[in-house]
Every structure is written in structure tokens, then in C-alpha cells.
Design an enzyme around this catalytic site. Structure first.
Site, PDB file in Angstrom:
ATOM      1  N   LYS A 173       0.920  -1.221  -0.171  1.00  0.00           N
ATOM      2  CA  LYS A 173       0.068   0.030   0.087  1.00  0.00           C
ATOM      3  C   LYS A 173       0.916   1.107  -0.032  1.00  0.00           C
ATOM      4  O   LYS A 173       0.501   2.323  -0.681  1.00  0.00           O
ATOM      5  CB  LYS A 173      -1.029   0.050   1.428  1.00  0.00           C
ATOM      6  N   LYS A 241      -1.102  11.161   6.394  1.00  0.00           N
ATOM      7  CA  LYS A 241      -1.039  10.286   7.400  1.00  0.00           C
ATOM      8  C   LYS A 241      -0.116   9.146   6.417  1.00  0.00           C
ATOM      9  O   LYS A 241       0.755   8.474   7.043  1.00  0.00           O
ATOM     10  CB  LYS A 241      -2.135   9.246   7.928  1.00  0.00           C
TER      11      LYS A 241
END
Length: 288
Positions: A173, A241
Site C-alpha cells: 500500500k 498520514k
């Protein structure tokens, strides 16, 4: 193994659609969300509400989590009132939050000690992919567990690949987010350039999205930019984030990522302008 009861923790922009697909596939879905009001739509569809993470842990055979930040993942799984301390042996966990690879590995080990099973399985495809059940799902964990849970993954995604052992889904990811981060800079600059040059952004998009510049972001987010629609499929604050996790991980490996560093700086500037709850394509506003 045939599973019947799936717990779902985190009914957000994507979780809502994912839980709905599972119910339509015949699973009994048990939900918890920090803010119950955000889960009312899925409850009205037939999902069963629980008042805490612990209650979901006690009721479900498989539990999917998709929450905001690594500290949320840590609390949901490792907290005293969390999943690992309240679930039965034999429970399966799927964390679909984009989180730290090291935390995914820790959850895997703690689950194993309790005779439970854990996969890290972050997703890509945004709100559109979630609605259409064609998310890309990148999975880390044991192959046997992956095979057991594959029928569940197939109800919410299309491109489902076991990338490796615990944490491999999260590492993958990070690759995804790196590619998106620098790609979004290019998309925004190209549209800003087209406008400055007096071109029709719509016509430019029609041409370049079918050539070498084509990408999911270009085809799905550029039209929103042109229309002035900056509603989130994925929040700026959550993208920051993710980039922070990716940068920290790259630094641990000794890898230079100047493009990612620049993207993070630009998105932080965007957030400072009050756009933290806009979609990632709102980066265009810096150029406008």
C-alpha cells in the site's frame, strides 16, 4: 470453512459500501463505529449494531477493521477493551486500514499467541471502487488464512493478491500511495497548464487519458477537478498520514524518496489552508 457472521469496525466513506456488499452476499454483518450516527444507513439496511469493539469481538467469526490512523488500529486490536483481548480462539481478523507494516506484524504475532488469525489487507480504489465492489486488495499474512478468507475479499474487490507474509500488504500500500502522491502533482500541474494555455481542460483530458499519461487518478479525479467538485473519496488528512508512514518506512530502509517528500509538503500546505477534509484531488487548489 463457511463463515456466517462478519464484524465490521469503521463505517466511513468506504466501509459503508463494503459492509453493504457483504450483507447483499448473505453474511450477517455486525457493526461498530465510534459515531453511531454515521452507521445508521447500514443499520437500516439490516446490519446489527454493537456498542463496543469488545461486543463485536464476542459475536463475530471474522472481523474487518478499516479505521483512521495507526493509533486507532493499535487501540482497536491491542487495547484492553480491544479485539485480541475479547475475541474467541479461532477468530479471523482482516485489517484494511492503511497502517504501519510493523504494527501489522505485531498484530499477527499477538493473534497467533491466542490461536487467532490476522491478515493486513489495505485497499485502493477510493469511494468509487468501494461502491462498485472492485477494490484492489493487497494482502499480507499466511497463505492458508488468505485462502480461507478469499470468498469474503471477492465480495468487495476484484484485484486481490497475497503479497507475502505479515506486513506485506501494508508495504504494498505504501508503494501505491507513493505512486499516487507524485502522480497527483502531475495531474494538477497539467490541468493548471492547460487552463493557462487557453485550452479546454475537458478536451485535453479526453486526449491524454487514452495515451501514455493515462491512470486511474486521471480518469476518475481529473473530471472532478474540472467540475470543481472536491468532495472526498479519500481525505487529504488521511493521505498525509499515509505519506508520513511511507516516508518513515523508506528512511528505515535507507531509501531516498524526494518526490514523496515534495508531495507531503504540498499536501501539508493544502491542509493548512483548511482543506484537510477535502478529497486528495483538492491539491489543484494550490495551483488555482
Amino acid at each position: 470453512m463457511v463463515f456466517k457472521k462478519i464484524g465490521f469496525i469503521g463505517i466511513g466513506v468506504m466501509g459503508q459500501s463494503m459492509a453493504s456488499h457483504l450483507m447483499k452476499a448473505g453474511y450477517e454483518v455486525i457493526v461498530y463505529n465510534r459515531t453511531k450516527e454515521k452507521a445508521m444507513s447500514i443499520i437500516e439496511e439490516g446490519a446489527k449494531w454493537k456498542d463496543s469493539v469488545a461486543e463485536v469481538a464476542e459475536a463475530a467469526e471474522v472481523i474487518i477493521t478499516i479505521v483512521g490512523y495507526p493509533h486507532d488500529v493499535q487501540e482497536v486490536y491491542l487495547g484492553e477493551a480491544g479485539l485480541l483481548n475479547n475475541a474467541k480462539p479461532g477468530t479471523y481478523f482482516i485489517d484494511m486500514t492503511t497502517s504501519k507494516p510493523s504494527l501489522a506484524q505485531q498484530i499477527f504475532e499477538e493473534a497467533k499467541k491466542r490461536k487467532m488469525f490476522a491478515l493486513d489487507a489495505p485497499v485502493s480504489g477510493g469511494d468509487i471502487g468501494a461502491k462498485e465492489a472492485r477494490l484492489a486488495i493487497m494482502v499480507g499474512g499466511e497463505e492458508e488464512v488468505f485462502t480461507e478468507l478469499l470468498p469474503i475479499f471477492e465480495k468487495i474487490g476484484k484485484n486481490i493478491i497475497l503479497q507475502g507474509g505479515p506486513g506485506a500488504g501494508q508495504y504494498t500500500k505504501m508503494c501505491n500511495q507513493m505512486a499516487i502522491a507524485t502522480g497527483m502533482i502531475g495531474i494538477c500541474e497539467a490541468l493548471a497548464y492547460a487552463k493557462k494555455a487557453g485550452l479546454s481542460p475537458e478536451k485535453v483530458l479526453q486526449t491524454i487519458e487514452t495515451g501514455a499519461a493515462g491512470s486511474w487518478s486521471l480518469s476518475n479525479l481529473a473530471p472532478k477537478i474540472i467540475a470543481g467538485n472536491f468532495e472526498p473519496g479519500f481525505y487529504v488528512k488521511h493521505f498525509i498520514k499515509d505519506m508520513t508512514i511511507a516516508l518513515e518506512s523508506a528512511e528505515e530502509m535507507g531509501l531516498l524518496t524526494p518526490g514523496l517528500k515534495l508531495a507531503k509538503e504540498l499536501y501539508e500546505k493544502l491542509a493548512e489552508l483548511g482543506e484537510e477534509n477535502s478529497g486528495t484531488h483538492a491539491l489543484y487548489k494550490l495551483y488555482r
